[in-house]
Design a protein around this motif. Structure first.
Motif, PDB file in Angstrom:
ATOM      1  N   VAL A  59      37.934  37.030   4.626  1.00 44.98           N
ATOM      2  CA  VAL A  59      37.572  35.815   3.903  1.00 44.98           C
ATOM      3  C   VAL A  59      37.288  34.728   4.928  1.00 44.98           C
ATOM      4  CG1 VAL A  59      38.377  34.012   2.331  1.00 44.98           C
ATOM      5  CG2 VAL A  59      39.016  36.396   1.909  1.00 44.98           C
ATOM      6  N   SER A  60      36.211  33.994   4.709  1.00 40.70           N
ATOM      7  CA  SER A  60      35.958  32.801   5.514  1.00 40.70           C
ATOM      8  C   SER A  60      36.005  31.591   4.584  1.00 40.70           C
ATOM      9  CB  SER A  60      34.613  32.892   6.236  1.00 40.70           C
ATOM     10  OG  SER A  60      33.549  33.031   5.327  1.00 40.70           O
ATOM     11  N   ALA A  61      36.489  30.488   5.143  1.00 38.76           N
ATOM     12  CA  ALA A  61      36.665  29.263   4.362  1.00 38.76           C
ATOM     13  C   ALA A  61      36.567  28.069   5.303  1.00 38.76           C
ATOM     14  CB  ALA A  61      38.019  29.275   3.657  1.00 38.76           C
ATOM     15  N   PRO A  62      36.341  26.877   4.746  1.00 37.33           N
ATOM     16  CA  PRO A  62      36.286  25.697   5.598  1.00 37.33           C
ATOM     17  C   PRO A  62      37.564  25.477   6.414  1.00 37.33           C
ATOM     18  CG  PRO A  62      35.365  25.189   3.453  1.00 37.33           C
ATOM     19  CD  PRO A  62      35.991  26.555   3.357  1.00 37.33           C
ATOM     20  N   HIS A  63      38.715  25.871   5.861  1.00 40.69           N
ATOM     21  CA  HIS A  63      39.998  25.658   6.531  1.00 40.69           C
ATOM     22  C   HIS A  63      40.825  26.936   6.513  1.00 40.69           C
ATOM     23  CE1 HIS A  63      39.106  21.395   6.543  1.00 40.69           C
ATOM     24  NE2 HIS A  63      38.759  21.524   5.265  1.00 40.69           N
ATOM     25  N   ARG A  64      41.680  27.112   7.515  1.00 41.54           N
ATOM     26  CA  ARG A  64      42.447  28.346   7.658  1.00 41.54           C
ATOM     27  C   ARG A  64      43.389  28.610   6.482  1.00 41.54           C
ATOM     28  NH1 ARG A  64      44.819  24.803  11.253  1.00 41.54           N
ATOM     29  NH2 ARG A  64      47.012  24.375  10.834  1.00 41.54           N
ATOM     30  N   GLY A  65      43.996  27.581   5.940  1.00 42.26           N
ATOM     31  CA  GLY A  65      44.937  27.773   4.843  1.00 42.26           C
ATOM     32  C   GLY A  65      44.285  28.441   3.653  1.00 42.26           C
ATOM     33  N   GLU A  66      43.095  27.979   3.305  1.00 44.90           N
ATOM     34  CA  GLU A  66      42.371  28.580   2.179  1.00 44.90           C
ATOM     35  C   GLU A  66      41.969  30.014   2.490  1.00 44.90           C
ATOM     36  OE1 GLU A  66      39.824  25.500   2.802  1.00 44.90           O
ATOM     37  OE2 GLU A  66      40.716  24.138   1.339  1.00 44.90           O
ATOM     38  N   ALA A  67      41.583  30.270   3.744  1.00 44.06           N
ATOM     39  CA  ALA A  67      41.203  31.625   4.129  1.00 44.06           C
ATOM     40  C   ALA A  67      42.402  32.570   4.005  1.00 44.06           C
ATOM     41  CB  ALA A  67      40.644  31.642   5.548  1.00 44.06           C
ATOM     42  N   PHE A  68      43.573  32.119   4.489  1.00 43.74           N
ATOM     43  CA  PHE A  68      44.773  32.947   4.390  1.00 43.74           C
ATOM     44  C   PHE A  68      45.163  33.202   2.938  1.00 43.74           C
ATOM     45  CE2 PHE A  68      45.883  31.755   8.858  1.00 43.74           C
ATOM     46  CZ  PHE A  68      46.068  33.035   9.349  1.00 43.74           C
ATOM     47  N   GLU A  69      45.196  32.157   2.133  1.00 40.31           N
ATOM     48  CA  GLU A  69      45.608  32.308   0.729  1.00 40.31           C
ATOM     49  C   GLU A  69      44.660  33.214  -0.046  1.00 40.31           C
ATOM     50  OE1 GLU A  69      46.370  28.563  -1.217  1.00 40.31           O
ATOM     51  OE2 GLU A  69      47.265  27.753   0.603  1.00 40.31           O
ATOM     52  N   ALA A  70      43.366  33.002   0.129  1.00 46.06           N
ATOM     53  CA  ALA A  70      42.383  33.816  -0.592  1.00 46.06           C
ATOM     54  C   ALA A  70      42.430  35.270  -0.131  1.00 46.06           C
ATOM     55  CB  ALA A  70      40.988  33.234  -0.410  1.00 46.06           C
ATOM     56  N   SER A  71      42.609  35.485   1.154  1.00 46.65           N
ATOM     57  CA  SER A  71      42.681  36.842   1.685  1.00 46.65           C
ATOM     58  C   SER A  71      43.904  37.580   1.135  1.00 46.65           C
ATOM     59  CB  SER A  71      42.744  36.779   3.212  1.00 46.65           C
ATOM     60  OG  SER A  71      42.771  38.068   3.768  1.00 46.65           O
ATOM     61  N   ARG A  72      45.032  36.894   1.083  1.00 44.86           N
ATOM     62  CA  ARG A  72      46.248  37.502   0.547  1.00 44.86           C
ATOM     63  C   ARG A  72      46.059  37.873  -0.928  1.00 44.86           C
ATOM     64  NH1 ARG A  72      51.658  38.219   2.273  1.00 44.86           N
ATOM     65  NH2 ARG A  72      52.666  39.238   0.553  1.00 44.86           N
ATOM     66  N   ARG A  73      45.460  36.974  -1.694  1.00 43.13           N
ATOM     67  CA  ARG A  73      45.214  37.263  -3.110  1.00 43.13           C
ATOM     68  C   ARG A  73      44.251  38.428  -3.253  1.00 43.13           C
ATOM     69  NH1 ARG A  73      43.727  34.202  -7.650  1.00 43.13           N
ATOM     70  NH2 ARG A  73      45.451  32.770  -7.335  1.00 43.13           N
ATOM     71  N   LEU A  74      43.205  38.457  -2.431  1.00 41.99           N
ATOM     72  CA  LEU A  74      42.208  39.514  -2.523  1.00 41.99           C
ATOM     73  C   LEU A  74      42.834  40.890  -2.288  1.00 41.99           C
ATOM     74  CD1 LEU A  74      39.269  40.401  -2.878  1.00 41.99           C
ATOM     75  CD2 LEU A  74      38.894  39.855  -0.455  1.00 41.99           C
ATOM     76  N   ILE A  75      43.618  41.062  -1.229  1.00 39.04           N
ATOM     77  CA  ILE A  75      44.198  42.379  -0.972  1.00 39.04           C
ATOM     78  C   ILE A  75      45.264  42.711  -2.007  1.00 39.04           C
ATOM     79  CG2 ILE A  75      45.872  41.562   0.754  1.00 39.04           C
ATOM     80  CD1 ILE A  75      44.048  44.998   0.671  1.00 39.04           C
TER      81      ILE A  75
END
Length: 136
Positions: A93-109
């Motif tokens: 996941v790529s996002a403007p900020h790292r927090g969103e990238a981490f949260e979205a990636s965790r939800r995705l997996i």
């Protein structure tokens, strides 16, 4: 990029799929075949998927994209016979900020494993086997 594949997965391909100059953070998760599960040595492992698996993967990914301010996401899962160390699933996941990238990636997996109808069949050194539901 989303898919269920019977060929080896590529980290480079998945990372390239989420590359975006607007992204300040990119996360990558690679799930690999390990040599044990539940304290028992694993000797063989295979994944199989229901015909609806790609459509369910798309549904999960679209929900994550709707819930988080991301720039891109990708998820691929392998099916068929895998060897120890092989990549079984890759999400990025790529996002403007790292927090969103981490949260979205965790939800995705997490949602992929919980909701996409993919099953793992593993054989153990003691001759026993086990089916594990990785989705619906």
């Amino acid at each position: 990029m989303l898919g269920i594949r019977d060929t080896p997965l590529s980290v480079e391909e998945v990372l390239a799929a989420v590359g975006d100059h607007a992204a300040g953070g990119t996360t990558l998760f690679v799930g690999t075949v390990r040599d044990h599960d539940g304290g028992k040595p694993v000797t063989q492992l295979a994944y199989s998927a229901h015909p609806s698996a790609e459509a369910e993967l798309r549904r999960v990914a679209e929900k994550v994209a709707a819930d988080f301010p991301i720039t891109a996401l990708a998820a691929v899962h392998r099916v068929g016979e895998l060897e120890l160390g092989d990549a079984a699933v890759i999400v990025a996941v790529s996002a403007p900020h790292r927090g969103e990238a981490f949260e979205a990636s965790r939800r995705l997996i997490d949602d992929l494993k919980k909701e996409v109808p993919i099953w793992k069949h593993q054989a153990f050194a003691d001759g026993s086997t086990e089916w594990v539901g990785a989705g619906g």
